[in-house]
Design an enzyme around this catalytic site. Structure first.
Site, PDB file in Angstrom:
ATOM      1  N   GLY A   1      16.837  13.104  -1.569  1.00 23.20           N
ATOM      2  CA  GLY A   1      16.834  14.479  -2.051  1.00 23.20           C
ATOM      3  C   GLY A   1      15.462  14.877  -2.513  1.00 23.20           C
ATOM      4  O   GLY A   1      14.528  14.079  -2.453  1.00 23.20           O
TER       5      GLY A   1
ATOM      6  N   GLU B   1      15.027  18.086   3.872  1.00 19.83           N
ATOM      7  CA  GLU B   1      15.107  16.717   3.353  1.00 19.83           C
ATOM      8  C   GLU B   1      15.750  15.773   4.369  1.00 19.83           C
ATOM      9  O   GLU B   1      15.287  14.656   4.592  1.00 19.83           O
ATOM     10  CB  GLU B   1      15.951  16.681   2.069  1.00 19.83           C
ATOM     11  CG  GLU B   1      15.292  17.309   0.858  1.00 19.83           C
ATOM     12  CD  GLU B   1      14.074  16.530   0.366  1.00 19.83           C
ATOM     13  OE1 GLU B   1      13.968  15.319   0.650  1.00 19.83           O
ATOM     14  OE2 GLU B   1      13.204  17.162  -0.278  1.00 19.83           O
TER      15      GLU B   1
ATOM     16  N   GLU C   1      11.705   2.258   0.964  1.00 17.99           N
ATOM     17  CA  GLU C   1      12.610   1.796   2.013  1.00 17.99           C
ATOM     18  C   GLU C   1      13.700   2.817   2.233  1.00 17.99           C
ATOM     19  O   GLU C   1      14.059   3.565   1.328  1.00 17.99           O
ATOM     20  CB  GLU C   1      13.309   0.499   1.586  1.00 17.99           C
ATOM     21  CG  GLU C   1      12.503  -0.761   1.695  1.00 17.99           C
ATOM     22  CD  GLU C   1      13.366  -1.954   1.260  1.00 17.99           C
ATOM     23  OE1 GLU C   1      14.308  -2.292   2.009  1.00 17.99           O
ATOM     24  OE2 GLU C   1      13.119  -2.497   0.178  1.00 17.99           O
TER      25      GLU C   1
END
Lengths: 229, 229
Positions: free
Chosen positions: A47, A63, A118
DNA sequence: TCAAAAGTGTTCCGAATACACCCATGA
DNA sequence: TCATGGGTGTATTCGGAACACTTTTGA
């Protein structure tokens, strides 16, 4: 009630997207590992902040694209979370969305970004500890997901344009963690009058299945399956 | 994805509450008349800015109380609206809620406030032109309301603690603009196992009806009525 | 000819619908 | 005794659930 426009300080506003897919016969959710405080090195729902010149949905699509490189996926607003202390940095209200992406789209490379070390798919059954109130958001998303599968045709957004009835059944069995009777499942699906024939699959080493596609004009709510525990 | 906390300007955040009641055999919604620009003298859904020290739900309850003087009503979050240009004053994101209040509570005096010149109940069938994107919000609320009546026990929040089966049926007939068969309606309601006997009404000039009350522990979703068009 | 998945029909049960008359009370 | 709303039962229809074998194809 209302005061002049800027009499109140404004909270920060973010969007968060719970991104689901079905992969390796499991329901999975995309999480990112935070590079910064707070919750540094914790996993979180992807987000970010809503910019002044984009709508909530635009921010969410941005996003989603930044995180996964995919566009044109099933996306719907979930719920807004606004507890005063949900972010230790200050007042942050988040509008959560949920997205469903198909296996092929999800197969594209996931990319880490400046704030994320990650990105990975986690099976819904083996989630790590989550940052902020994201566990709550995810719970909410799981409920909504099940509801959507029972009452709407979202399931088909996880499949190709052309699909077999067995593929549909497999998706449902994964989402509900439950086997369905093949004959009844097919009967129900066909009786809904939302599918149309789309030829035959070739090149399989067994009896080739019929292909179907979703009809164009379908009401929003089609009670697909009533699932009992 | 994320930048430093205050790198982005923050939008303003409001809550708006669509307040429904049933009065004079009609579904009504509470609207306020704006005293100031923009949309001066237009009717609007009541709402206001979220303060930094209150959650979204707290802000909504505060607004609800300021507008109607009632507390402890059915309240749920509806949807968040965040189009860039939905407010001519600047970027305003609103989290819409909907509330259901019972006749007796609604009968309290409605009070105008500093920013509002009038407060009034409008039948859902005769709405005035609304400010901002409030027509859209109201549409959304109407859909959600119907859904809630079909699948949950919200209807009982419009009734006294003790009620007769006929009163329940009347509420449903108003919401769905449709007559139901008395025997089938009662059979269904009783078969749900959500009601318990609560004595008899007295002082009516006809056969006195049985009273019922809602059992305490009820699952969130109880398929009350399937309503077809 | 075998392995693999596709495809198919019937019976049973419970819930939804349609439908009309008698009951208890106060005025 | 009448007006008013309260209360009740049955037959039919429809959809959901349970259940096992045959078919088609490529290897």
């Amino acid at each position: 009630m209302e005061k002049k426009f800027d009499d109140y300080p404004h909270p920060a506003v973010t969007v968060d997207v719970v991104i689901f897919t079905v992969k390796d016969k499991e329901l999975k959710v995309l999480l990112v590992k935070r590079k910064n405080e707070p919750f540094k090195n914790k996993w979180a729902i992807p987000g970010g902040f809503v910019r002044m010149n984009e709508s909530l949905e635009e921010a969410t699509k941005r996003e989603l694209f930044e995180e996964t490189g995919v566009k044109d996926v099933y996306l719907e607003q979930l719920y807004s979370f606004g507890e005063v202390d949900r972010d230790p940095r200050g007042r942050v209200i988040t509008i959560a969305y949920f997205a469903l992406i198909s296996l092929e789209k999800a197969a594209q490379k996931l990319r880490a970004t400046t704030d994320v070390s990650e990105v990975a798919w986690f099976p819904i059954s083996k989630l790590p500890e989550l940052a902020f109130d994201h566990a709550k958001i995810l719970e909410y998303a799981k409920k909504r997901l099940r509801w959507k599968f029972e009452y709407t045709t979202v399931a088909f957004s996880l499949l190709d344009k052309k699909f077999t009835l067995s593929e549909v059944q497999k998706i449902y069995e994964i989402i509900f963690q439950k086997k369905f009777d093949k004959r009844n499942f097919r009967k129900k699906l066909l009786s809904l009058n939302i599918l149309e024939s789309a030829g035959k699959e070739k090149e399989v080493s067994h009896r080739p299945p019929q292909l179907f596609s979703l009809k164009k004009k379908i009401g929003e709510i089609v009670e697909i399956l009533k699932v009992q525990d």
